[in-house]
Write a protein that holds these residues in place. Sequence first.
Motif, short mmCIF file in Angstrom:
data_model
loop_
_atom_site.label_atom_id
_atom_site.label_comp_id
_atom_site.label_asym_id
_atom_site.label_seq_id
_atom_site.Cartn_x
_atom_site.Cartn_y
_atom_site.Cartn_z
N GLN A 251 29.57 30.72 4.60
CA GLN A 251 29.43 29.26 5.75
C GLN A 251 28.20 28.89 5.76
N ASP A 252 26.44 30.06 5.39
CA ASP A 252 25.33 29.65 5.67
C ASP A 252 25.19 29.69 4.36
N PHE A 253 25.88 29.33 3.56
CA PHE A 253 25.46 29.71 2.21
C PHE A 253 24.20 28.00 1.68
N VAL A 254 22.98 28.11 1.58
CA VAL A 254 22.76 26.89 1.15
C VAL A 254 21.80 26.35 -0.73
N ASP A 255 21.90 25.53 -0.83
CA ASP A 255 21.92 25.38 -2.43
C ASP A 255 20.49 24.90 -2.82
N LEU A 256 19.62 24.45 -1.61
CA LEU A 256 18.37 24.28 -1.66
C LEU A 256 17.89 24.99 -1.16
N GLU A 257 16.65 25.26 -0.76
CA GLU A 257 15.37 25.76 0.26
C GLU A 257 13.98 24.84 0.01
N LEU A 258 13.67 24.11 0.79
CA LEU A 258 12.39 23.59 0.94
C LEU A 258 11.89 24.13 1.58
N SER A 259 10.22 24.58 1.81
CA SER A 259 8.98 24.55 2.42
C SER A 259 7.67 24.16 2.07
N ALA A 260 7.43 22.64 3.11
CA ALA A 260 6.28 22.40 2.56
C ALA A 260 5.28 22.02 3.75
N GLN A 261 4.36 21.80 3.10
CA GLN A 261 2.77 21.95 4.01
C GLN A 261 1.86 20.76 3.20
N LEU A 262 1.80 19.35 3.73
CA LEU A 262 1.46 18.10 3.16
C LEU A 262 -0.16 18.06 3.91
N GLY A 263 -1.31 18.62 3.16
CA GLY A 263 -2.15 17.70 3.90
C GLY A 263 -2.93 15.92 4.29
N GLY A 264 -3.76 15.52 4.90
CA GLY A 264 -4.33 14.79 5.70
C GLY A 264 -5.24 13.68 4.49
N ALA A 265 -4.70 12.66 4.50
CA ALA A 265 -4.69 11.48 3.23
C ALA A 265 -6.27 10.53 4.14
N ARG A 266 -6.74 10.08 3.50
CA ARG A 266 -7.84 8.94 4.43
C ARG A 266 -7.70 8.20 2.86
N LEU A 267 -6.68 6.92 3.32
CA LEU A 267 -6.59 5.89 2.02
C LEU A 267 -7.39 4.60 2.41
N LEU A 268 -8.26 3.91 1.32
CA LEU A 268 -8.91 2.31 1.24
C LEU A 268 -8.13 1.72 0.69
N PHE A 269 -7.42 0.65 1.66
CA PHE A 269 -7.26 -0.71 1.15
C PHE A 269 -8.67 -1.50 0.45
N MET A 270 -8.30 -2.05 -0.45
CA MET A 270 -8.90 -3.18 -0.82
C MET A 270 -7.83 -4.03 -1.49
N ASN A 271 -8.32 -5.37 -1.24
CA ASN A 271 -7.02 -5.93 -2.57
C ASN A 271 -8.66 -5.86 -3.54
N ARG A 272 -9.23 -6.36 -4.03
CA ARG A 272 -10.67 -6.37 -5.34
C ARG A 272 -10.09 -5.10 -6.46
N PHE A 273 -9.50 -4.60 -5.28
CA PHE A 273 -9.54 -2.91 -6.15
C PHE A 273 -8.34 -2.83 -7.02
N ASN B 275 -10.34 -9.63 3.22
CA ASN B 275 -10.25 -8.93 2.00
C ASN B 275 -9.07 -8.82 0.98
N LEU B 276 -7.60 -9.79 1.90
CA LEU B 276 -7.41 -10.38 0.77
C LEU B 276 -7.46 -11.84 -0.45
N SER B 277 -8.18 -11.97 -0.15
CA SER B 277 -8.65 -12.99 -0.87
C SER B 277 -10.38 -12.97 -1.70
N GLU B 278 -10.41 -11.62 -1.67
CA GLU B 278 -11.36 -10.92 -2.84
C GLU B 278 -10.57 -10.62 -3.97
N SER B 279 -10.83 -11.43 -4.36
CA SER B 279 -10.05 -10.93 -6.27
C SER B 279 -10.94 -10.17 -6.97
N GLY B 280 -10.12 -9.61 -8.28
CA GLY B 280 -11.01 -8.61 -9.08
C GLY B 280 -12.60 -9.03 -9.72
N THR B 281 -13.15 -8.06 -10.60
CA THR B 281 -14.28 -8.45 -11.30
C THR B 281 -13.91 -8.47 -12.89
#
Length: 393
Positions: free
Chosen positions: A104-126, A301-307
């Motif tokens: 009854q208490d059997f599991v096929d997969l056990e997952l333990s995960a800790q994910l750190g914080g990320a800071r994303l900068l969105f630039m349409n040109r990039f 931001n959205l109107s900036e084109s790439g180099t």
Amino acid sequence: MAIVVIAAPSSHGDEIDVKLQARFNDFRVQLSSGSAWLASLSMADLHVGVEMRRGHTQVTTGLSQLSVVDLTPAIKHDKVLSMTSDEVFRAEVSLYNRTEPVEQDFVDLELSAQLGGARLLFMNRFIADLLAFMAPFSATQAALAEASQTAADAAQQAMHNAYAQAFRAKLSVTMKAPVILVPQSSRSDRVLVADLGNLNVSNRLEMGPWSQLSTPAVLDKMTLKLDNLKFYRGQLAADGSVHSECLILQPVTLAVQVTRNLSVSWYRDEPEIDILATLGDLTVVLSETDYAQIMRTLNENLSESGTAELKPLPPPSPAAEAAHGASRSGGTTSTAVAHLETTLASVYTKLRFSFDWTFVGVELFTSSAEEKVGTAGSHARLSAVEKRCPVLY
């Protein structure tokens, strides 16, 4: 890079048969358009460990550093991706071999995960620069697209097989959700910030009624909770921190509970998938200054084109399109008829979705420079809010 493999065959179930350890100390990739550098990706301290035993396989992995830097000259903010915590992620996965009869208490997969914080900068040109860099590799992109489709089909089939076998998983995931920054332009300090807060995912197995074969129904209840989600505007400093914050969306909490009926082959009193979403109080406070910055960001931001010049991909050949269409159309009629017969033979609730929204509030108001410094009157409550929101014109 260091890889260590130890093989030790054993007849005991708890002893290690194969042990593998791998570590990558430093990994760096730089992209160039031929005339200028575009971006740099760097990772540090990636480690993977695998232990294979007779009864289960255990995998541990982690990554300490991850960053993406925009190498385009004469830009104000170049940290496209950076971490706000000491590590990127740390995870431990255990895969257990199923034996009959299943406990009854059997599991096929056990997952333990800790994910750190990320800071994303969105630039349409990039983004445009990256697309322009990838455009000449049309043949590689086609091969990757075909390989991705094949992998997606295989993954879908594997998920279908796992679900048919009532695959049981135990999850414990804690994540500092990413913070997404959208500058007004590549040379502006004004920024819109979407802070996705903290994410927690966990689940538990619950036993339902028993069948005539003395087997209980199994319900997998997974809870996903997103705390402190908010949206605001501010001013981006050189070190990446945001000052002069002004909330536009007050902190909100989202909770989603997903219940999977793992015994749907014979227990139909509960839906195969039951989703209950609950959204806390949602309050939006929008002033003229907030609205003006949002519209400027969308426009600039959205109107900036790439180099680099973005070259369109060549269209697929007629022969390839015909082959692709034939592969998609083959066997459609027989599959549809078989599916219809199966559906008519057994009708039950496959998916149920419920959404609970407690409160929605939107405050729209006009403001001037005098009101923002705390002018009393009919706007006293709004002035108290706007005292902390300096004009960024």
